[in-house]
Design a protein around this motif. Structure first.
Motif, PDB file in Angstrom:
ATOM      1  N   ARG A  53      86.014 -71.365 -10.376  1.00 16.19           N
ATOM      2  CA  ARG A  53      85.392 -72.651 -10.056  1.00 16.19           C
ATOM      3  C   ARG A  53      84.226 -72.883 -10.998  1.00 16.19           C
ATOM      4  O   ARG A  53      83.343 -72.034 -11.130  1.00 16.19           O
ATOM      5  CB  ARG A  53      84.899 -72.639  -8.610  1.00 16.19           C
ATOM      6  N   THR A  54      84.230 -74.027 -11.681  1.00 16.84           N
ATOM      7  CA  THR A  54      83.127 -74.346 -12.611  1.00 16.84           C
ATOM      8  C   THR A  54      82.490 -75.660 -12.232  1.00 16.84           C
ATOM      9  O   THR A  54      83.020 -76.428 -11.500  1.00 16.84           O
ATOM     10  CB  THR A  54      83.610 -74.427 -14.071  1.00 16.84           C
TER      11      THR A  54
ATOM     12  N   GLY B 280      83.282 -63.627 -21.594  1.00 19.18           N
ATOM     13  CA  GLY B 280      83.707 -64.944 -22.038  1.00 19.18           C
ATOM     14  C   GLY B 280      84.187 -64.977 -23.473  1.00 19.18           C
ATOM     15  O   GLY B 280      84.318 -66.037 -24.068  1.00 19.18           O
TER      16      GLY B 280
ATOM     17  N   THR C  80      81.883 -72.676 -23.384  1.00 22.22           N
ATOM     18  CA  THR C  80      80.815 -72.628 -22.378  1.00 22.22           C
ATOM     19  C   THR C  80      81.388 -72.383 -20.991  1.00 22.22           C
ATOM     20  O   THR C  80      80.894 -71.530 -20.238  1.00 22.22           O
ATOM     21  CB  THR C  80      80.000 -73.939 -22.399  1.00 22.22           C
ATOM     22  N   ARG C  81      82.436 -73.109 -20.641  1.00 20.95           N
ATOM     23  CA  ARG C  81      83.045 -72.918 -19.317  1.00 20.95           C
ATOM     24  C   ARG C  81      83.690 -71.541 -19.197  1.00 20.95           C
ATOM     25  O   ARG C  81      83.686 -70.939 -18.126  1.00 20.95           O
ATOM     26  CB  ARG C  81      84.047 -74.028 -19.042  1.00 20.95           C
ATOM     27  N   ARG C  82      84.249 -71.025 -20.304  1.00 21.80           N
ATOM     28  CA  ARG C  82      84.822 -69.678 -20.284  1.00 21.80           C
ATOM     29  C   ARG C  82      83.737 -68.650 -19.967  1.00 21.80           C
ATOM     30  O   ARG C  82      83.967 -67.708 -19.203  1.00 21.80           O
ATOM     31  CB  ARG C  82      85.465 -69.370 -21.636  1.00 21.80           C
ATOM     32  N   ARG C  83      82.538 -68.825 -20.544  1.00 21.55           N
ATOM     33  CA  ARG C  83      81.432 -67.909 -20.243  1.00 21.55           C
ATOM     34  C   ARG C  83      80.994 -68.033 -18.785  1.00 21.55           C
ATOM     35  O   ARG C  83      80.637 -67.039 -18.154  1.00 21.55           O
ATOM     36  CB  ARG C  83      80.267 -68.164 -21.199  1.00 21.55           C
ATOM     37  N   VAL C  84      81.037 -69.245 -18.237  1.00 22.56           N
ATOM     38  CA  VAL C  84      80.703 -69.439 -16.819  1.00 22.56           C
ATOM     39  C   VAL C  84      81.686 -68.671 -15.947  1.00 22.56           C
ATOM     40  O   VAL C  84      81.283 -67.963 -15.013  1.00 22.56           O
ATOM     41  CB  VAL C  84      80.690 -70.944 -16.458  1.00 22.56           C
ATOM     42  N   VAL C  85      82.973 -68.784 -16.237  1.00 24.81           N
ATOM     43  CA  VAL C  85      83.993 -68.059 -15.468  1.00 24.81           C
ATOM     44  C   VAL C  85      83.757 -66.555 -15.600  1.00 24.81           C
ATOM     45  O   VAL C  85      83.801 -65.820 -14.600  1.00 24.81           O
ATOM     46  CB  VAL C  85      85.415 -68.450 -15.918  1.00 24.81           C
TER      47      VAL C  85
ATOM     48  N   TRP D  74      82.560 -76.916 -25.419  1.00 23.87           N
ATOM     49  CA  TRP D  74      82.490 -77.040 -23.963  1.00 23.87           C
ATOM     50  C   TRP D  74      83.487 -76.108 -23.283  1.00 23.87           C
ATOM     51  O   TRP D  74      83.230 -75.628 -22.185  1.00 23.87           O
ATOM     52  CB  TRP D  74      82.669 -78.492 -23.509  1.00 23.87           C
TER      53      TRP D  74
ATOM     54  N   GLY E  19      80.977 -65.053 -16.110  1.00 24.72           N
ATOM     55  CA  GLY E  19      79.801 -64.728 -15.300  1.00 24.72           C
ATOM     56  C   GLY E  19      80.117 -64.678 -13.820  1.00 24.72           C
ATOM     57  O   GLY E  19      79.578 -63.839 -13.086  1.00 24.72           O
ATOM     58  N   GLN E  20      80.996 -65.559 -13.368  1.00 22.84           N
ATOM     59  CA  GLN E  20      81.396 -65.547 -11.960  1.00 22.84           C
ATOM     60  C   GLN E  20      82.221 -64.304 -11.642  1.00 22.84           C
ATOM     61  O   GLN E  20      82.089 -63.721 -10.556  1.00 22.84           O
ATOM     62  CB  GLN E  20      82.160 -66.826 -11.626  1.00 22.84           C
TER      63      GLN E  20
END
Length: 79
Positions: A78-79, A53, A13-18, A10, A20-21
Motif C-alpha cells: 500500500r502506497t 527498493g 520512489t514508490r518502490r522504496r516506499v514498498v 516516481w 520500507g513497508q
C-alpha cells in the motif's frame, strides 16, 4: 527481458516506499533478513535489494515475503 529504459523517478520512489513497508513489517515481527529470505526461498542479498527498493520483485516473491513475515500482502504494497 530486461527493460532498456529505466522506470520514471516516481516509480523508483514508490518502490522504496514498498521496501520500507516490508522492512517495517519484518522488524515488527522481530525477524532478521536472513530468516525472511530463507522462509521465502530466496537468498538474503536478493531480499535485501527488494527491501532497499533496488530491485523490482515479481508478485510471487512479494506473496512469499508476506507469508514469511506473517503480514497481509496489501499491508506491504500500500502506497
Amino acid at each position: 527481458m530486461p527493460r532498456s529504459v529505466p522506470p520514471p523517478d516516481w516509480v523508483l520512489t514508490r518502490r522504496r516506499v514498498v521496501g520500507g513497508q516490508i522492512r517495517a513489517a519484518r522488524l515488527r515481527a522481530n525477524l532478521t533478513q536472513e530468516t525472511v529470505a530463507a522462509r521465502a526461498g530466496m537468498d538474503r542479498a536478493t531480499y535485501n535489494r527488494i527491501e532497499q527498493g533496488h530491485s523490482s520483485p515479481l508478485l510471487d516473491s512479494l506473496i512469499l515475503i508476506a507469508d514469511a513475515i506473517g503480514a497481509e500482502l496489501a499491508e506491504l504494497v500500500r502506497t
